[in-house]
Design a protein around this motif. Sequence first.
Motif, PDB file in Angstrom:
ATOM      1  N   GLU A 102      10.006  14.332  80.527  1.00  0.00           N
ATOM      2  CA  GLU A 102      11.159  14.262  81.421  1.00  0.00           C
ATOM      3  C   GLU A 102      11.758  15.659  81.624  1.00  0.00           C
ATOM      4  OE1 GLU A 102      14.004  12.177  83.807  1.00  0.00           O
ATOM      5  OE2 GLU A 102      12.056  11.597  82.977  1.00  0.00           O
ATOM      6  N   ALA A 103      11.824  16.431  80.544  1.00  0.00           N
ATOM      7  CA  ALA A 103      12.371  17.782  80.636  1.00  0.00           C
ATOM      8  C   ALA A 103      11.512  18.649  81.558  1.00  0.00           C
ATOM      9  CB  ALA A 103      12.456  18.416  79.248  1.00  0.00           C
ATOM     10  N   GLU A 104      10.196  18.490  81.464  1.00  0.00           N
ATOM     11  CA  GLU A 104       9.291  19.248  82.334  1.00  0.00           C
ATOM     12  C   GLU A 104       9.565  18.938  83.801  1.00  0.00           C
ATOM     13  OE1 GLU A 104       5.024  20.320  80.644  1.00  0.00           O
ATOM     14  OE2 GLU A 104       5.396  18.175  80.506  1.00  0.00           O
ATOM     15  N   LYS A 105       9.773  17.653  84.107  1.00  0.00           N
ATOM     16  CA  LYS A 105      10.016  17.254  85.489  1.00  0.00           C
ATOM     17  C   LYS A 105      11.386  17.714  85.973  1.00  0.00           C
ATOM     18  CE  LYS A 105       9.395  12.836  84.959  1.00  0.00           C
ATOM     19  NZ  LYS A 105       9.312  11.392  85.307  1.00  0.00           N
ATOM     20  N   THR A 106      12.340  17.816  85.048  1.00  0.00           N
ATOM     21  CA  THR A 106      13.724  18.107  85.405  1.00  0.00           C
ATOM     22  C   THR A 106      13.994  19.597  85.542  1.00  0.00           C
ATOM     23  OG1 THR A 106      14.347  16.136  84.126  1.00  0.00           O
ATOM     24  CG2 THR A 106      16.125  17.591  84.779  1.00  0.00           C
ATOM     25  N   GLU A 107      13.155  20.425  84.943  1.00  0.00           N
ATOM     26  CA  GLU A 107      13.381  21.870  84.971  1.00  0.00           C
ATOM     27  C   GLU A 107      13.541  22.381  86.407  1.00  0.00           C
ATOM     28  OE1 GLU A 107      11.552  24.274  81.240  1.00  0.00           O
ATOM     29  OE2 GLU A 107      10.081  23.490  82.661  1.00  0.00           O
ATOM     30  N   THR A 108      14.600  23.114  86.642  1.00  0.00           N
ATOM     31  CA  THR A 108      14.842  23.713  87.946  1.00  0.00           C
ATOM     32  C   THR A 108      14.123  25.043  88.076  1.00  0.00           C
ATOM     33  OG1 THR A 108      17.034  22.698  87.925  1.00  0.00           O
ATOM     34  CG2 THR A 108      16.646  24.392  89.578  1.00  0.00           C
ATOM     35  N   TYR A 109      13.982  25.735  86.970  1.00  0.00           N
ATOM     36  CA  TYR A 109      13.321  27.028  86.971  1.00  0.00           C
ATOM     37  C   TYR A 109      12.507  27.187  85.698  1.00  0.00           C
ATOM     38  CZ  TYR A 109      18.363  27.076  86.216  1.00  0.00           C
ATOM     39  OH  TYR A 109      19.650  26.707  85.934  1.00  0.00           O
ATOM     40  N   THR A 110      11.628  28.149  85.683  1.00  0.00           N
ATOM     41  CA  THR A 110      10.648  28.309  84.608  1.00  0.00           C
ATOM     42  C   THR A 110      11.321  28.480  83.245  1.00  0.00           C
ATOM     43  OG1 THR A 110       9.161  29.353  86.189  1.00  0.00           O
ATOM     44  CG2 THR A 110       8.662  29.653  83.851  1.00  0.00           C
ATOM     45  N   ASN A 111      10.799  27.757  82.266  1.00  0.00           N
ATOM     46  CA  ASN A 111      11.245  27.871  80.869  1.00  0.00           C
ATOM     47  C   ASN A 111      12.745  27.623  80.688  1.00  0.00           C
ATOM     48  OD1 ASN A 111       8.588  28.563  80.312  1.00  0.00           O
ATOM     49  ND2 ASN A 111       8.989  30.758  80.409  1.00  0.00           N
TER      50      ASN A 111
END
Length: 454
Positions: free
Chosen positions: A250-259
């Motif tokens: 879920e965090a991967e999908k939610t990330e707005t920008y890299t890392n």
Amino acid sequence: MFKRFLADRSGNLAIIGSLSLLPLLGTAGLALDISNAIKVKSELQGAADAAVVGSITDKSDGVAQAMAMSADGTVSLSETEARQIFNAQLSTTAVSDVPGQAVQPPPEDMETAARVFTVSAVKSGRDINVSASFSTLVPTTFLRILGKDFIRVDGVAKATFQSNSFMDFYMLLDNTPSMGVGATPADVDKLIAATKNASDAGSRNCAFACHIVSEKGDADKTSNYFVARKVGATIRIDVVAQAVAALTREAEKTETYTNQYRMAAYTFGQKAEDAKLYQVSKLTDDLKDIQTKVDTISLMSIPYHGYNGDQITSFDQALTRINTEIPAPGDGSTAAKAEKVVYFVADGVGDSYKPSGCTKKTTGGRCQEPIDVSFCKTIKDRGVKIAVLYTTYLPLPTNDWYNKWIKPFQSEIGTKMQACASPGLYFEVNPSDGIESAMKALFVKIIRSPRLTG
């Protein structure tokens, strides 16, 4: 005849009307020209508003540039995007975006002509502030009779984008024996039925999958942990591990920008004989690696039923030690200044050797108590947030031990867990609820959403 002419009053209306015509036409022209100027300003204001907002959407190049900046300063890409958007909104307008250029009289054959559009985009902490101003001269029609060829209109537009923070999550997962309870009522019933003939009285008719390991280190195939595996009963720690893996996705999908999000995972230990904070995975932005490692999380093993008087769950120790793992938190504006969040998953009842300082009565130094929130406060006082997922501690009304030691403070367990959490970052999930859904819901609460204001 001259006297008669002076005395004659016929034709007055025509003369007065002729003399009044010029101011009447001027007044009518004023209304029409001002109405046209208002229309032009509305068009330019709409274009400016679209420009400042459109230049700082969460997927814009400007926001990506700002998030990669190590310090505050000008966001040039947002300024460029704002000018492009403004120009695109005014396809019939001649636009000059040279900052500070003086207003020049526009060609008479054009309805409007914007001669100045200035924009500034600046990153300040988590905010990207964009401001723009425009100025133009609108040609008049009727007012030219009065010698006024143009009406000047101008305006401003502002917007603020509050970025999602860079966040470091420290997952603290209770894997002590109490997390061996069946994950759902059906799993509880399955375990009870499967252990009704257990040779060990302490394991008979038990809803807990105790992970007992012999002194030689070989798994005891008669322990309830292996019974649970044999009959296909899922226990809470299994669901927690699965939920953490789902949360990283879920965090991967939610990330707005890299890392944007980094995670670390810890349990209370692999075995009761060496119960201490155990690092499953160090802090990393490789969320797929976290997914792989949390699959290895298992219930803490014990050498035999009743080992160490069941004094295995020390929230005090776990919270104290994880506090030392967390560096000073930042404002979330960059990866180097990431906010810090402890994501704490537990059933809320401590059981450890604590002869002094226990918040409830002890027996031989054994302290059974709801979580001591003073240890949570120590972490929060540093500016570290604590998100708590409370897996409801189930009453055991047929159990004498429960009735004597836990029932008296049963009503306090959830209350104390909520007090441990930072404001708004608390979620309770009982066995019939989905832990995975609860973890995701709590995650959304933590990260919040960007804020755009115009």
